[in-house]
Design a protein around this motif. Sequence first.
Motif, PDB file in Angstrom:
ATOM      1  N   CYS A  33      -5.009   1.738   1.109  1.00  0.00           N
ATOM      2  CA  CYS A  33      -4.991   2.288  -0.259  1.00  0.00           C
ATOM      3  C   CYS A  33      -3.792   1.798  -1.060  1.00  0.00           C
ATOM      4  CB  CYS A  33      -4.965   3.810  -0.204  1.00  0.00           C
ATOM      5  SG  CYS A  33      -6.496   4.542   0.378  1.00  0.00           S
TER       6      CYS A  33
ATOM      7  N   THR B 232      -4.908  12.442   4.068  1.00  0.00           N
ATOM      8  CA  THR B 232      -5.803  11.677   3.197  1.00  0.00           C
ATOM      9  C   THR B 232      -7.166  12.353   3.162  1.00  0.00           C
ATOM     10  OG1 THR B 232      -4.659   9.620   3.747  1.00  0.00           O
ATOM     11  CG2 THR B 232      -6.868   9.429   2.808  1.00  0.00           C
TER      12      THR B 232
ATOM     13  N   ARG C  81      -5.476  -4.507  -6.850  1.00  0.00           N
ATOM     14  CA  ARG C  81      -4.337  -3.590  -6.893  1.00  0.00           C
ATOM     15  C   ARG C  81      -3.964  -3.146  -8.304  1.00  0.00           C
ATOM     16  NH1 ARG C  81      -2.933  -2.098  -1.434  1.00  0.00           N
ATOM     17  NH2 ARG C  81      -5.156  -2.277  -1.047  1.00  0.00           N
TER      18      ARG C  81
ATOM     19  N   MET D 281     -12.708   5.560  -2.562  1.00  0.00           N
ATOM     20  CA  MET D 281     -11.651   6.351  -3.181  1.00  0.00           C
ATOM     21  C   MET D 281     -11.218   7.472  -2.240  1.00  0.00           C
ATOM     22  SD  MET D 281     -11.531   7.995  -7.031  1.00  0.00           S
ATOM     23  CE  MET D 281     -12.006   6.414  -7.698  1.00  0.00           C
ATOM     24  N   TYR D 282      -9.909   7.703  -2.253  1.00  0.00           N
ATOM     25  CA  TYR D 282      -9.335   8.742  -1.414  1.00  0.00           C
ATOM     26  C   TYR D 282      -8.370   9.591  -2.231  1.00  0.00           C
ATOM     27  CZ  TYR D 282     -11.119   5.924   2.459  1.00  0.00           C
ATOM     28  OH  TYR D 282     -11.938   5.230   3.305  1.00  0.00           O
TER      29      TYR D 282
ATOM     30  N   ALA E  10      -6.338   7.312  -4.915  1.00  0.00           N
ATOM     31  CA  ALA E  10      -6.045   5.942  -4.520  1.00  0.00           C
ATOM     32  C   ALA E  10      -7.339   5.245  -4.129  1.00  0.00           C
ATOM     33  CB  ALA E  10      -5.055   5.913  -3.363  1.00  0.00           C
ATOM     34  N   ILE E  11      -7.311   3.921  -4.190  1.00  0.00           N
ATOM     35  CA  ILE E  11      -8.499   3.120  -3.909  1.00  0.00           C
ATOM     36  C   ILE E  11      -8.234   2.149  -2.770  1.00  0.00           C
ATOM     37  CG2 ILE E  11      -9.983   1.284  -4.823  1.00  0.00           C
ATOM     38  CD1 ILE E  11      -9.759   2.603  -7.551  1.00  0.00           C
ATOM     39  N   SER E  12      -9.195   2.077  -1.861  1.00  0.00           N
ATOM     40  CA  SER E  12      -9.216   1.049  -0.836  1.00  0.00           C
ATOM     41  C   SER E  12     -10.311   0.059  -1.214  1.00  0.00           C
ATOM     42  CB  SER E  12      -9.501   1.657   0.542  1.00  0.00           C
ATOM     43  OG  SER E  12      -9.854   0.642   1.464  1.00  0.00           O
TER      44      SER E  12
ATOM     45  N   ASP F  11       0.834  -1.196   0.000  1.00  0.00           N
ATOM     46  CA  ASP F  11       0.000   0.000   0.000  1.00  0.00           C
ATOM     47  C   ASP F  11       0.873   1.252   0.000  1.00  0.00           C
ATOM     48  OD1 ASP F  11       0.529   0.886   2.783  1.00  0.00           O
ATOM     49  OD2 ASP F  11      -0.563  -0.918   3.353  1.00  0.00           O
TER      50      ASP F  11
END
Length: 557
Positions: free
Chosen positions: A547, A498, A447, A484-485, A539-541, A389
């Motif tokens: 993330c 973040t 990912r 999404m962040y 970025a995506i979690s 991450d």
Amino acid sequence: MQQTKKSDQTILIFLSALTGLNLLQSYVTELIFDEAYYWYFAKDLAWGYFDHPPAVAFFVKLGSLLFNGELGVRFFAPFLFSGAIFLIWKLIDSPKKHEHTLLFCLLSGSVALLNAYGFFMLPDTPLIFFSTLFLFSYKNFLNKKNTKNILMMALSMSLMMYSKYHAFLLIAFVFLANISLLLNVNFWKAVGLSLVFYAPHLWWLSANDFAPLRYHFFDRADSYYKITYTTEYLLGLIGIMGFAFPWIYYSIIKTTNRNSFDRSLKFAVWGIIIFFLFSSFNRRTQAQWPMLIAIPLIIFTFRYALNHKKFRKGLAIASSVSLAVVCFLRLAMIEPALVPFSYETHGNKKWTAELKEKSKGLPVVFSNSYRNASMYSFYTGVDAFSLNDLQFRLNQYDLDTSELRFQHKKVALMINPEETPPSFMVRQAFKERKISGIFVNDFSSWRKVKIKTTAANIDAFLKPQNITLQNPYNEDIDLHQLKMYGIRLDRKKRILDTLNITMHHSKMSAITANSSLDLKVSIADSLPENSDAEFFRLAISENDLPCGFQGDIIPVR
């Protein structure tokens, strides 16, 4: 003639004994983490890998076809090291060398860090051999620019670059010291032929979007300067040479250039030292990075000793002390009881066996640890993966397809025990590290999803902004699994904070397999007026995992 013959026999006996001892140590010493990582490379041979070109993986693979376990991984390291020492001996053209053969054996066997590559299989192991071969072929090329020497120089240059990217430094500094070569057509034949030999790796870089270069030059986080980076680097220059370092560095200062080959060697030594000195102003340098200077330094030191008796005596004493320490440390790598601290070669069989038992033999997903993942898999035979991450860095597990083997399987997931109560825990001997984990019945991570945007800066996301989500997987991805962040970074690309990102209504509830989805997103939080942020990335979690690296880095302004 009799002296020369006896001297050559001594060298062969020394190298045979050295090779045998290194093979024995290769067999009885557990792997270090980087070796396990390169073993992981070798499971799937390719023309390149995220961290390094493919030479180290090739030798690991070839050795593993001959022998199992640690010996297979390291089998060719002793031969490459002994080959390099033999070539260094050949590069010393003084007739007096045959009178002091034992001193050469003592000196070459006592250079501290260089000896590690006598049994460790790391990218520097083939690099040292091929670099010595390059210097050998370059010297022959200067004397006679025939087809054989052109071919040897071209081949050695390409094999150096197949070993490690910073081999380019030695090549560049050697040639810069002899700039007249630029007018020689045979020099350009050698350069052109080396590029032909290197073409498969260049093609691999292109096919993989130059991922290693993009990471090192653009994506990786740099460190704020600390004076310790420079002092550690300077101390490292001492450490890699051992207790004989005063004699070694004194010799290069006192030695005068006899020819263009000497000038190239000396230029390379100072060029590499200065290059990494400037590098230390930006980040911590690793001790092995300037290791290539050891080759010309051994040549200059031994040559100077041949004509200076007092220097020769002091060098012999210092090298003997250094050799004794090296031998002790090598024994300590095998037997932990000899030292009051643990090393990477200590206890790996134990912690991996314990983890296999506590994780019930399930596939293991490590968090931000390609080192643990590869070490665990090597010693247990159980499949392992490193889920990386933004708090860590990209590596080979992000580049290859290993993630696919874990999708929708029950796995043991290694976690931060401060954030999630663990189901089990094991302890590593090295640095007393703890590894905690939980069981996940249906693991899934995405990912390799990519976020594409045409936004020029962060301000574009203050209102709904078009982005594209690219799904390279063979299954649909539910948008409800994704959060999404926005990640704000400082000028060194370190995470500052973040931000929550709102994904606006889309007619689609999923990103269909092997396709893209366009949607609008915007920053849900207010931005502070004063901030040290200079870069931004989306970025995506997925499934509440940390993330990933899905979005590209763009400037804040």
